[in-house]
Design a protein around this motif. Structure first.
Motif, short mmCIF file in Angstrom:
data_model
loop_
_atom_site.label_atom_id
_atom_site.label_comp_id
_atom_site.label_asym_id
_atom_site.label_seq_id
_atom_site.Cartn_x
_atom_site.Cartn_y
_atom_site.Cartn_z
N ARG A 134 48.69 33.32 53.17
CA ARG A 134 48.94 34.47 52.03
C ARG A 134 47.91 34.17 50.81
O ARG A 134 47.28 35.50 50.69
CB ARG A 134 50.27 34.43 50.88
CG ARG A 134 51.30 34.42 51.83
CD ARG A 134 52.77 34.48 51.63
NE ARG A 134 53.07 35.76 50.30
CZ ARG A 134 53.80 34.86 49.60
NH1 ARG A 134 55.05 34.07 50.01
NH2 ARG A 134 53.76 35.54 49.06
N VAL A 135 47.63 33.21 50.36
CA VAL A 135 45.94 32.69 49.15
C VAL A 135 45.20 33.61 49.83
O VAL A 135 44.39 34.11 49.40
CB VAL A 135 46.27 31.25 49.44
CG1 VAL A 135 44.94 31.20 47.72
CG2 VAL A 135 47.32 31.15 48.46
N TYR A 136 44.99 33.48 51.55
CA TYR A 136 43.31 34.91 51.75
C TYR A 136 43.44 35.53 51.74
O TYR A 136 42.65 36.54 51.88
CB TYR A 136 43.30 33.76 52.97
CG TYR A 136 42.38 34.56 54.18
CD1 TYR A 136 40.86 34.14 53.65
CD2 TYR A 136 42.35 35.25 54.54
CE1 TYR A 136 39.99 34.87 54.04
CE2 TYR A 136 41.34 36.07 55.86
CZ TYR A 136 39.74 35.61 55.17
OH TYR A 136 38.97 35.93 55.96
N GLN A 137 45.16 36.60 52.04
CA GLN A 137 45.16 38.00 52.17
C GLN A 137 44.79 38.27 51.34
O GLN A 137 44.07 39.51 50.14
CB GLN A 137 46.32 38.31 52.86
CG GLN A 137 46.79 37.79 53.96
CD GLN A 137 48.07 38.11 54.33
OE1 GLN A 137 49.11 37.95 53.27
NE2 GLN A 137 48.74 38.11 55.87
N GLU A 138 45.07 37.58 49.68
CA GLU A 138 45.10 38.25 47.92
C GLU A 138 43.36 37.42 47.70
O GLU A 138 42.18 38.66 47.13
CB GLU A 138 46.05 37.00 47.20
CG GLU A 138 47.02 37.50 47.34
CD GLU A 138 48.03 38.79 46.74
OE1 GLU A 138 47.26 39.01 46.75
OE2 GLU A 138 48.56 39.61 47.03
N PHE A 139 43.03 37.19 48.50
CA PHE A 139 41.44 36.27 47.76
C PHE A 139 40.89 37.48 48.96
O PHE A 139 39.39 37.96 48.25
CB PHE A 139 41.19 35.07 49.07
CG PHE A 139 39.85 35.25 49.11
CD1 PHE A 139 38.83 34.56 48.60
CD2 PHE A 139 38.92 35.18 50.64
CE1 PHE A 139 37.29 34.39 48.77
CE2 PHE A 139 37.79 35.24 51.07
CZ PHE A 139 36.58 34.78 50.05
N ARG A 140 41.16 38.30 49.87
CA ARG A 140 40.06 39.24 50.41
C ARG A 140 40.77 40.46 50.24
O ARG A 140 39.92 41.39 50.00
CB ARG A 140 40.60 39.05 52.08
CG ARG A 140 40.63 38.62 52.51
CD ARG A 140 38.63 38.56 52.82
NE ARG A 140 38.45 39.65 52.93
CZ ARG A 140 37.07 39.32 54.38
NH1 ARG A 140 37.30 38.63 55.13
NH2 ARG A 140 37.29 41.18 55.15
N ARG A 141 41.82 40.53 49.13
CA ARG A 141 42.32 42.07 48.87
C ARG A 141 41.80 42.45 47.61
O ARG A 141 41.14 43.43 46.88
CB ARG A 141 43.69 42.21 48.59
CG ARG A 141 44.33 43.16 48.05
CD ARG A 141 46.35 42.61 47.99
NE ARG A 141 46.31 43.20 49.11
CZ ARG A 141 47.42 43.14 49.60
NH1 ARG A 141 48.76 42.12 48.20
NH2 ARG A 141 48.63 43.03 50.66
N ALA A 142 41.30 40.92 46.60
CA ALA A 142 40.73 41.12 45.06
C ALA A 142 41.13 42.58 44.42
O ALA A 142 40.19 43.33 44.15
CB ALA A 142 39.57 41.02 45.42
N ASP A 143 42.42 42.92 44.19
CA ASP A 143 43.04 43.95 43.51
C ASP A 143 42.79 43.53 42.61
O ASP A 143 42.51 42.33 42.37
CB ASP A 143 43.97 44.78 43.70
CG ASP A 143 45.14 43.70 44.52
OD1 ASP A 143 44.91 42.56 43.78
OD2 ASP A 143 45.60 44.29 44.74
N ALA A 147 44.33 37.87 41.40
CA ALA A 147 44.90 36.76 40.59
C ALA A 147 45.61 36.24 40.15
O ALA A 147 45.68 34.34 40.49
CB ALA A 147 43.35 37.24 39.43
N LEU A 148 46.48 36.97 39.17
CA LEU A 148 47.49 36.47 39.14
C LEU A 148 48.81 36.17 40.13
O LEU A 148 49.59 34.34 40.36
CB LEU A 148 48.51 37.32 38.55
CG LEU A 148 50.18 37.04 38.18
CD1 LEU A 148 49.60 36.15 37.35
CD2 LEU A 148 50.55 38.02 37.75
N ALA A 149 48.71 36.49 41.94
CA ALA A 149 48.95 36.36 42.72
C ALA A 149 48.42 34.55 43.59
O ALA A 149 49.45 33.95 44.08
CB ALA A 149 49.46 37.47 43.71
#
Length: 284
Positions: A134-143, A147-149
């Motif tokens: 899930r951290v990786y998904q947020e890293f790729r999403r980059a919206d 950063a908060l997630a």
């Protein structure tokens, strides 16, 4: 780090790795990096200045930390402690990793949790892998809220790693410790679960359930790890012939030892001995 002296291995700074970087993001005292590695490459001994987690996205490699080998397969998570020397051999396939590094200030602010994390433990937790993914998904999403997630998920990741690295054996019954001692002492054919249960005075079902709860693996898997660790220690610390090491570790013969090393570490015992020697600073 080399015992009895200062290691000459290179020290990698925050977010720096020996692979080819694909993407790098800095978030609230964290550095997140995705890297790729060519098939079959051997990474020389090195240290990381900062603590962090690594999620293997695809491929895999054998990691030798202070002479101890652990296999890092796709969709597995490992922790690297600051200043801990290690060497790696990439499998014969393209490998990608995702690393989460903590700055010194960020790591200190989490010291209540971080101080309880055992860097030598195998982090075999499905929840841990899911959190890292899930951290990786947020890293790729980059919206705008990534950063908060990432900050919240990383704190969950650290907490889960502490749980996964600490076997729940504090309140284990004495008979369970006896079973573990019996497995550690095995040098010939392995005992059956029923035989272990008779020694413990419990049913096979109760033994299997309690053992997994305490040691996070089955008795059979524990025995495989114990044999591998005994053989690995002998390969690291002695020049004894492989056949003698195999028998003392509980394998049937040298061929059995070699098959298990190939299957679990993707190395022959001789290759492991050379790699472990380099990772520990040996000039053997």
């Amino acid at each position: 780090m080399q015992r009895g002296g200062v290691s000459s291995a290179p020290v990698l700074d925050l977010g720096r790795y020996l692979g080819t970087p694909l993407q790098r993001v800095e978030v609230a005292g964290l550095v997140l990096t995705e890297s790729t590695y060519a098939p079959g490459v051997r990474l020389p001994s090195h240290l990381h200045r900062h603590a962090g987690f690594r999620l293997t996205l695809e491929g895999g490699f054998m990691d030798v930390v202070e002479g101890r080998a652990r296999e890092c397969v796709a969709r597995s998570v490992a922790f690297h402690a600051p200043g801990l020397e290690h060497a790696q051999r990439i499998r014969d396939v393209r490998t990608r990793t995702f690393n989460i590094d903590f700055s010194e200030a960020s790591w200190r602010s989490r010291s209540a949790l971080a101080g309880r994390l055992d860097p030598r433990a195998d982090l075999a937790s499905a929840r841990l892998v899911a959190l890292a993914a899930r951290v990786y998904q947020e890293f790729r999403r980059a919206d705008d809220v990534a950063a908060l997630a990432i900050e919240g998920l990383t704190l969950e990741l650290l907490a889960e790693a502490v749980r996964a690295s600490a076997p729940d054996a504090g309140g284990a019954p004495a008979w369970l410790g006896r079973v573990r001692e019996l497995l550690d002492a095995v040098r010939g054919p392995p005992p059956t679960l029923a035989a272990l249960a008779r020694e413990a005075g419990v049913s096979p079902r109760r033994l299997g359930r309690a053992f997994r709860q305490a040691w996070r693996c089955s008795p059979a898997e524990y025995l495989r790890r114990s044999r591998l660790e005994r053989a690995g220690r002998a390969l690291r610390e002695t020049e004894r012939p492989l056949g003698d090491i195999a028998l003392d570790a509980g394998y049937c013969d040298q061929s059995h030892l070699t098959r298990e090393f190939r299957r679990r570490l993707h190395l022959t015992p001789a290759e492991y001995r050379r790699l472990a020697g380099r990772a520990s600073g040996s000039t053997r």
